[in-house]
Motif scaffolding. Structure first.
Motif, PDB file in Angstrom:
ATOM      1  N   MET A  10       0.854  -1.191   0.000  1.00  0.00           N
ATOM      2  CA  MET A  10       0.000   0.000   0.000  1.00  0.00           C
ATOM      3  C   MET A  10       0.890   1.242   0.000  1.00  0.00           C
ATOM      4  SD  MET A  10      -3.093  -0.927   2.691  1.00  0.00           S
ATOM      5  CE  MET A  10      -1.982  -1.399   4.024  1.00  0.00           C
ATOM      6  N   PRO A  11       0.402   2.352  -0.583  1.00  0.00           N
ATOM      7  CA  PRO A  11       1.164   3.602  -0.566  1.00  0.00           C
ATOM      8  C   PRO A  11       1.139   4.239   0.823  1.00  0.00           C
ATOM      9  CG  PRO A  11      -0.977   3.942  -1.586  1.00  0.00           C
ATOM     10  CD  PRO A  11      -0.862   2.469  -1.343  1.00  0.00           C
ATOM     11  N   ARG A  12       2.075   5.134   1.054  1.00  0.00           N
ATOM     12  CA  ARG A  12       2.202   5.912   2.288  1.00  0.00           C
ATOM     13  C   ARG A  12       2.686   5.066   3.476  1.00  0.00           C
ATOM     14  NH1 ARG A  12      -2.770   9.554   3.709  1.00  0.00           N
ATOM     15  NH2 ARG A  12      -1.124  10.679   4.833  1.00  0.00           N
ATOM     16  N   LEU A  13       2.097   3.886   3.650  1.00  0.00           N
ATOM     17  CA  LEU A  13       2.486   3.031   4.767  1.00  0.00           C
ATOM     18  C   LEU A  13       2.289   1.579   4.329  1.00  0.00           C
ATOM     19  CD1 LEU A  13       3.369   3.352   7.821  1.00  0.00           C
ATOM     20  CD2 LEU A  13       0.969   2.889   8.383  1.00  0.00           C
ATOM     21  N   SER A  14       3.338   0.791   4.346  1.00  0.00           N
ATOM     22  CA  SER A  14       3.219  -0.590   3.890  1.00  0.00           C
ATOM     23  C   SER A  14       2.459  -1.437   4.913  1.00  0.00           C
ATOM     24  CB  SER A  14       4.601  -1.201   3.662  1.00  0.00           C
ATOM     25  OG  SER A  14       5.239  -1.468   4.902  1.00  0.00           O
ATOM     26  N   GLY A  15       1.984  -2.582   4.452  1.00  0.00           N
ATOM     27  CA  GLY A  15       1.283  -3.487   5.353  1.00  0.00           C
ATOM     28  C   GLY A  15       2.168  -3.980   6.485  1.00  0.00           C
ATOM     29  N   ILE A  16       3.446  -4.219   6.198  1.00  0.00           N
ATOM     30  CA  ILE A  16       4.382  -4.659   7.230  1.00  0.00           C
ATOM     31  C   ILE A  16       4.537  -3.584   8.301  1.00  0.00           C
ATOM     32  CG2 ILE A  16       6.763  -5.331   7.710  1.00  0.00           C
ATOM     33  CD1 ILE A  16       5.353  -7.468   6.198  1.00  0.00           C
ATOM     34  N   GLU A  17       4.642  -2.327   7.858  1.00  0.00           N
ATOM     35  CA  GLU A  17       4.778  -1.215   8.810  1.00  0.00           C
ATOM     36  C   GLU A  17       3.508  -1.060   9.646  1.00  0.00           C
ATOM     37  OE1 GLU A  17       7.766   1.890   6.538  1.00  0.00           O
ATOM     38  OE2 GLU A  17       5.692   1.695   5.792  1.00  0.00           O
ATOM     39  N   LEU A  18       2.342  -1.238   9.003  1.00  0.00           N
ATOM     40  CA  LEU A  18       1.081  -1.145   9.743  1.00  0.00           C
ATOM     41  C   LEU A  18       0.961  -2.301  10.741  1.00  0.00           C
ATOM     42  CD1 LEU A  18      -1.527   0.372  10.195  1.00  0.00           C
ATOM     43  CD2 LEU A  18      -2.572  -0.951   8.336  1.00  0.00           C
ATOM     44  N   LEU A  19       1.418  -3.486  10.354  1.00  0.00           N
ATOM     45  CA  LEU A  19       1.434  -4.634  11.265  1.00  0.00           C
ATOM     46  C   LEU A  19       2.251  -4.291  12.516  1.00  0.00           C
ATOM     47  CD1 LEU A  19       1.046  -7.638  12.065  1.00  0.00           C
ATOM     48  CD2 LEU A  19       3.022  -8.158  10.609  1.00  0.00           C
ATOM     49  N   GLU A  20       3.409  -3.670  12.310  1.00  0.00           N
ATOM     50  CA  GLU A  20       4.262  -3.290  13.434  1.00  0.00           C
ATOM     51  C   GLU A  20       3.544  -2.289  14.343  1.00  0.00           C
ATOM     52  OE1 GLU A  20       7.663  -1.883  11.318  1.00  0.00           O
ATOM     53  OE2 GLU A  20       8.670  -3.839  11.340  1.00  0.00           O
TER      54      GLU A  20
END
Length: 454
Positions: free
Chosen positions: A58-68
């Motif tokens: 995803m743009p702006r914030l990746s799924g991995i970053e959101l998971l964190e």
């Protein structure tokens, strides 16, 4: 309690497809978001979700970053990652960072529902484990469902919270406890706290059920199935479709009938007497017993497979002698529920000491009977030892610790002690105390001021 599912993906068509699939599968509380930053900000603001379905790219914030972010700010949320590219390296990284599952697009409805159902069940079990380890008094999301259960006992609050968590699933529940501890009251509360609350609740005393009529009562029959069957008749199973069936005194059911019941729990279907085709049924089963089922299994009087099938969730209610501080509250509750023309306004100190120190082999049911009898005998006067049964006075043991001051104990004093006890358990948080007591904050302030508490 309906699980709150949030789906985060920048593809709007995918969001719409997931929403339709989840709604038609019975998931009612579904939020959609195409911008991961919005979800990240909501987490920072304290927003809670039960399950998160997160696209990896995803743009702006990746799924991995959101998971964190989820694992840092809302660790209780179960996260399921979604990607269009099937890469073992990415899957391993997601799981290592705390994701529950990893799905690859295109996702079938069956795979999505299965993954979500498993994640919801895992979260429920983790929440139950956290409750058992904690020394804190847990709060209920649906206190109205449990309003009929009177208690200030920490262990009982944990049992009620565990029951509320079980209520959100469809697993069968086994309630154990001595006679009179309130097993059916808890079963009704679980039904009210579940998504089936608007459907039928059917209580059945298995001990009183004639074994010769078991099939007819449970399965029903069609017209002409046997002599006297002049019309079609629905049994308990058909009548309770999508509701809750409470099987009281399950330990008294014969082994032969246990086998018939087991088939319904395993397959979710039954055959009416005289019919040739099975009929599907969707029922939440709650069973209760005052017997030791594990001992009955050893004696070949209860089927092991039925025991494990019923014990999807196991709740054990303690006897009243193990929660004696609830006795004044229960006495007050029974008096408040009595006819106002005859109900006393207080209980003498001597009578309350006798009630407190009695062993109560019949538990809450026996206490209710004794209080109702005392109300009738007192005719509005304070309940005194002379209004209590002789056997209770004779068998009441001397108290081991001081829990009551000398002199008559007015009902207002019982209320005061209960409020102050909950206030202390809530660490003097007035908002939390008012919520636990189910009273308004202004009422609590007024009560505390009258007690001299700032």
């Amino acid at each position: 309690m309906e699980s709150h599912i949030v789906v985060i993906d920048d593809e709007v068509d995918f969001l719409d497809s997931v929403r339709r699939g989840l709604i038609t599968s019975g998931f009612k509380k579904v939020s959609l978001e195409s911008d991961p930053m919005v979800i990240a900000q909501s987490l920072e603001a304290g927003k809670e979700y039960d399950i998160a379905l997160i696209d990896i790219t995803m743009p702006r914030l990746s799924g991995i970053e959101l998971l964190e972010r989820f694992k840092e700010l809302s660790p209780q949320t179960e996260c399921i990652m979604v990607t269009a590219i099937d890469e073992a390296r990415v899957a391993v990284e997601c799981l290592r960072k705390g994701a529950y599952d990893y799905l690859v697009k295109p996702i079938s409805k069956e795979d999505l529902v299965l993954s979500l159902s498993r994640a919801i069940e895992r979260k429920r079990l983790v929440d139950i484990l956290d409750i058992s380890k904690s020394n804190d008094v847990p709060s209920l999301r649906k206190p109205d469902a449990f309003a009929e259960i009177v208690t200030s006992d920490t262990l009982m609050f944990k049992i009620l919270k565990e029951a509320e968590l079980h209520a959100q699933s469809n697993v069968p529940i086994l309630i154990s406890g001595e006679t009179g501890t309130g097993k059916e009251l808890l079963a009704r509360a679980i039904h009210r706290a579940s998504t089936r609350s608007g459907k039928r609740y059917t209580p059945i005393n298995m001990d009183a059920l004639d074994s010769n009529l078991f099939s007819a009562e449970f399965f029903g029959h069609i017209k002409g199935a046997f002599t006297g069957a002049q019309t079609n008749r629905a049994g308990y199973l058909e009548e309770t479709h999508r509701g809750t069936l409470f099987l009281d005194e399950i330990g008294n059911l014969s082994v032969e009938l246990q086998g018939k019941l087991l088939r319904v729990l395993q397959d979710g279907e039954f055959i009416k007497i005289g019919a040739s085709r099975p009929q599907q049924v969707d029922i939440r089963f709650i069973a209760a017993t005052n017997a030791d089922l594990e001992k009955l299994i050893v004696r070949k009087r209860f089927r092991k497979d039925l025991f494990y099938r019923l014990r999807g969730g196991w709740l054990h209610l303690p006897p009243l002698r193990q929660r004696k501080d609830d006795i004044p509250l229960l006495v007050d509750h029974f008096i408040q529920s009595a006819d106002a023309r005859f109900a006393p306004k207080e209980v003498t100190h001597e009578a309350l000491v006798l009630l407190y120190n009695y062993a109560w082999p019949g538990n809450i049911r026996e206490l209710k009977s004794v209080v109702q009898s005392a109300i009738n005998l007192s005719q509005g006067a304070p309940i005194a030892p002379g209004h209590l049964p002789d056997h209770l006075v004779q068998k009441s043991s001397p108290r081991k610790r001081g829990v009551m001051d000398d002199g008559p104990v007015a009902l207002q004093e019982v209320e005061k002690r209960h409020i102050l006890k909950i206030y202390d358990q809530a660490e003097k948080n007035k908002s939390e105390t008012a919520r636990l007591l189910e009273i308004s904050l202004s009422t609590l302030h007024r009560k505390l001021e009258s007690y001299g508490v700032a």
